[in-house]
Enzyme design. Sequence first.
Site: not given
Ligand SMILES: NC(=O)c1ccc[n+]([C@@H]2O[C@H](COP(=O)([O-])OP(=O)(O)OC[C@H]3O[C@@H](n4cnc5c(N)ncnc54)[C@H](OP(=O)(O)O)[C@@H]3O)[C@@H](O)[C@H]2O)c1
Length: 290
Positions: A11, A125
């Site tokens: 995202q 997590y």
């Molecule tokens: N989503 C939330 O509500 C939220 C809230 C607070 C903080 N955050 C943090 O914000 C950041 C971005 O979140 P987001 O929502 O954009 O996350 P996301 O949509 O789940 O994107 C994370 C990306 O990382 C990839 N990924 C997973 N394992 C990997 C690996 N081993 N090597 C390379 N890439 C890998 C995923 O690929 P796949 O999809 O193919 O697995 C996905 O494309 C993260 O650090 C998250 O912890 C998120």
Amino acid sequence: MNILLLGSEGQLGFELVKRIRDLNFALTAPLMADLDIVNREAVVSVAKQTEPNLIINAAAYTAVDQAEEKVEVAFQVNRDGAANAALAASETGSRFIQISTDYVFGGDGCEPIKEDAETRPLGVYGKSKLEGEREIQKLLGQQALIVRTSALHGQNGHNFVHTMLKLFSTRPQVRVVDDQIISPTWAGWLADAVLDLARMDCGGIIHACCDGAVSWYEFAAAILEIARPALKENQSVELIPIPTSEYPTPARRPQYSVMDTSKLSNLLGRKPMSWKDGLRAHLGEIGYPG
Ligand SMILES: NC(=O)c1ccc[n+]([C@@H]2O[C@H](COP(=O)([O-])OP(=O)(O)OC[C@H]3O[C@@H](n4cnc5c(N)ncnc54)[C@H](OP(=O)(O)O)[C@@H]3O)[C@@H](O)[C@H]2O)c1
């Protein structure tokens, strides 16, 4: 600027790619299939080949409930992967930005949470993300910038907004918890904030989420209000507030997960976008002008 972005398909990654291209910065954004951040040699090698002056790690294992079962994978990606990305920054002398989460906190307070508040993750997590933060700080100290955000939603990916839109078009009643308080954060706003911080001389931990606090139920009500004109004419949806006890999940969630963003506001010289403006921006992009 020459940026190596990890997690470009997520995202936040998606929004970062759009903006980095608009800014005409050099960008290397390997796909997950081409670079697994758990593979230390591969991460360091890509960094050495591309010689970035900034590495942003937006890759993460974000399946909060599944992490309770897939403990090893969560720690491999969120702790070891983050450490690998930081090592790559250290070996190439580049700046490093890590994205982290409000789930490092227990969320049992009632005041916005400051950067130096005591951490107490409730689930795997949050624990794995906190360990990632610690590994990064061990390697890079205060030079690393750790941006903690919350309740992300954006046009590219699975999130609460998309889940609600699907439910509104298929169910007459939708039950949503009303006793967990959050700051919904639009990934587009966060991407702008991260890139602004990238051009400033700052490090340590910074809380970055959209302004305001609502329950998941209130957030769902706002989504429904904006999306309603686009629903089918005869589609009526009743939103029902429920307590967390009626929606058990494998991972416990914080009750009050609102972060204090005054450090960010002082640095950027502006308040974060309101959560509702962020929601409008996201829905506008996917065909719900409101
Ligand atoms: N989503 C939330 O509500 C939220 C809230 C607070 C903080 N955050 C943090 O914000 C950041 C971005 O979140 P987001 O929502 O954009 O996350 P996301 O949509 O789940 O994107 C994370 C990306 O990382 C990839 N990924 C997973 N394992 C990997 C690996 N081993 N090597 C390379 N890439 C890998 C995923 O690929 P796949 O999809 O193919 O697995 C996905 O494309 C993260 O650090 C998250 O912890 C998120």
